[in-house]
Enzyme design. Structure first.
Site: not given
Lengths: 258, 391
Positions: B142, B370, B372, B374, B390
């Site tokens: 998760n 490593e 993404t 985005d 973020f």
């Protein structure tokens, strides 16, 4: 010249000289400049002559586990040093560069023979020919200049304390010859698998000796007048199977093979 | 797969920017990949078998810890050498490169950087020879892009520690001898530990059914009250531990992706010159030329980007945000090139006769792991605006 001796484990310790040429990579697109009198080296990648790599690989196999040495020698200007460094990375003990452009086979053989005369090698290996000019002359010329035997197109090389045994390619088969030390052999496919340098080899090559020697004056025996490249191949012509007459006519009048 | 006829593109003569030793290292790895990887990789990927027989060769060519000092078994090489090795390995296959990236940047790097002298001496030489393989446990089921939210814990137990939790999407996990694992202590501070296979309560179930990195083994790390001796704790606290490892790995990936792109371009160029339609090679059609011309342009830009990044990294000046930009740009560039290359190869592009679809599917992982695509954009965004987008 013959210095071999057995080590404690009974293995023969050899002192071997391997001649390496610096040649264009096999995928190079060959072109010429100055009215087709000079090879165009712009953008060309150079490699160790593949037959010389085979010779080097076999020499290294023969000294493995012994105190033997493999010295590589190249006749070339400073631009050949990366090629020599690669030979050291593959595992050669040390290297000599004779500082001169390799004019022709006799010039190269004379330089190598002069050095070999001073250094007492058990035997000398080279590739059967270099893949650039394909003269195939250097191994035999070195032997002649040193007054020792030579074998061309050697496909297998084994040694014992007194002699070497070489499989030599001949038309339609092979001949197996026995030859005393010292000698010169031109290595061909089958003698060994070329080796890829590993990281340890590349690192140790940094500090291995590469001695530069000045070239001897040698008479010019040949001169290249002009190069010519084959005409580009034309398009394939497809003739339908029920039109054999046209095919025969074209083979006769155009291809001129019948 | 057909014979490997790869010829590396160097449109801007960038070889001039490399030293003779860089070129010798790169060419040696290139030869090794042609000889050892290309002949077996397609079948390994099709049958999802990790080619374990490559490990010794990978160690010999210096793919494990090339920039780790020689005294610990590494190559003592610079960052451009490391990048070139990754480029050539990924030219063969992203999965093979991943194995080397993990071993070098995610296992050897943290042990060298945050390990005690005893840890360095115990682990690094064996990792360099491939006698021991390692993996890296950060991502959890998760917690992917938000690793700091991790639930794994490491708690003091007398003189030693107890590790609990699970990690997911771990390259090399199924066969790794050791794992560098990140977990939170009683104060909620991220700590790193070296977990060894055989420690009671530590298991590594394999992840099956991947359509990507099929020649690389992926698995989970499960820790059920694993007792960790205090000697196995790394000397670092907080997210800077794992993030500095990721920086090193992402740098290598930015080079690796160029390898995959070069292979797709090279195969496309050759195929386009040979494939005849409407009585001429498809390379003679404008739409094919557009694809090929854009590919070589993008590859050349990426080559320059990574070379400059390598120089900065050698000088200890490369910032995490600069590395993010290169990873994001280059992996996306390679994926777009793989897709266009698939088109040029027509139906042949979907078969294992050509490396295209394998690269394309591999790169779908590389663009996600490593950091993404985005997340790297947001790193650049935060770097230039000073605003955190973020969360």
């Amino acid at each position: 010249m013959h210095t071999q001796k057995k080590n404690k484990r009974g293995k023969i310790t050899m002192k071997i000289l391997v001649c390496i040429s610096h040649v264009p990579d096999t995928t190079t697109k060959i072109s010429f400049i100055e009215n087709n009198t000079k090879f165009n080296a712009v953008g060309v990648q150079f490699i160790i002559n593949p037959y010389d790599e085979i010779a080097l690989a076999r020499a290294l196999e023969l000294i493995e586990g012994t105190d033997g040495t493999v010295t590589v020698i190249n006749v070339g200007d400073i631009s050949t040093e990366p090629t020599i460094r690669k030979a050291l990375a593959i595992g050669a003990t040390d290297a000599i560069r004779v500082n001169a452009a390799p004019r022709d086979g006799y010039f190269v053989a004379s330089q190598i023979a002069a050095i070999a005369k001073e250094m007492n090698f058990d035997f000398i290996l080279a590739g059967r020919e270099s893949i650039d000019y394909n003269g195939g002359q250097v191994p035999a010329m070195i032997a002649e200049l040193l007054g020792i035997p030579s074998v061309s197109i050697a496909k297998k090389l084994t040694i014992d304390s007194a002699t070497a045994t070489i499989d030599r390619e001949i038309e339609g088969g092979k001949e197996i010859v026995s030859i005393p030390f010292p000698f010169v052999a031109g290595a061909s496919e089958g003698m060994a698998e070329p080796k890829i340098p590993n990281m340890r080899g590349i690192m140790s090559a940094r500090t291995k000796p590469l001695v530069v020697k000045e070239a001897l004056a040698v008479d010019l025996l040949q001169e290249i007048k002009i190069y010519d490249t084959p005409k580009p191949r034309g398009q394939v012509k497809l003739i339908s199977p029920d039109n054999a007459g046209e095919l025969i006519e074209l083979l006769h009048s155009e291809a001129k093979v019948i | 797969m057909a014979t490997d006829k790869f010829q590396a593109p160097d449109y801007y003569l960038l070889d001039d920017l490399l030293t003779e030793e860089h070129k010798l290292i790169r060419n040696s790895v290139r030869e090794w990949v042609k000889k050892e990887v290309s002949p077996i990789i397609e079948e390994a990927a099709q049958s999802t078998v990790f080619p374990k027989q490559l490990l010794k060769g990978l160690a010999d060519i210096g793919a494990f810890g090339p920039y780790i000092p020689v005294e610990y078994g590494g190559g003592g090489l610079d960052q451009i050498s490391y990048g070139l090795i990754m480029q050539e390995l990924e030219r063969g296959d992203s999965g093979v490169r991943s194995t080397a990236s993990v071993q070098s940047s995610l296992v050897m790097y943290p042990i060298y950087t945050f390990g005690t002298e005893a840890q360095r001496k115990k682990y690094l030489p064996k990792l360099a020879t491939g006698e021991w393989m390692g993996c890296f446990g950060l991502t959890e089921p998760n917690h992917g892009s938000n690793p700091n939210g991790m639930l794994s814990t490491i708690k003091k137990d007398g003189d030693n520690y107890v590790l609990n939790g699970s990690k997911m999407w771990i390259s090399n996990a199924p066969f790794a001898d050791i794992a560098v694992v990140w977990a939170k202590d009683e104060e909620g501070v991220v700590r790193g530990v070296i977990v060894e296979r055989g420690m009671a309560g530590f298991t590594t179930p394999e992840t099956h059914g991947k359509w990507s990195l099929r020649a690389s083994a992926t698995g989970e790390l499960v820790f059920d009250n694993v007792k960790i001796p205090k000697e196995n704790l790394l000397e670092v606290k907080g997210m800077k531990g794992p993030l500095s490892c990721l920086n090193s790995a992402r740098y290598g990936i930015s080079w690796g992706a160029i390898g995959a792109a070069m292979d797709c371009y090279d195969s496309s160029l050759r195929y386009a010159k040979e494939r005849i339609q409407f009585d001429k090679p498809i390379a003679a059609f404008q739409l094919t030329q557009k694809k090929l011309a854009e590919m070589i342009t993008e590859i050349t830009k990426a080559q320059l980007l990574t070379w400059r990044l390598g120089v900065l990294k050698n000088e200890n000046r490369a910032t995490p945000a600069q590395i993010s930009m290169a990873k994001r740009n280059n992996v996306n560039m390679a994926l777009q090139i793989a897709r266009e290359a698939r088109q040029i190869h027509g139906a042949m592009g979907i078969t294992g006769e050509y490396p295209i679809m394998r690269h394309m599917m591999n790169l779908e992982s590389v663009i996600t792991y490593e950091g993404t695509h985005d997340i790297h954009l947001l790193i650049t965004g935060m770097d230039i605006t000073g605003e955190n987008a973020f969360s």
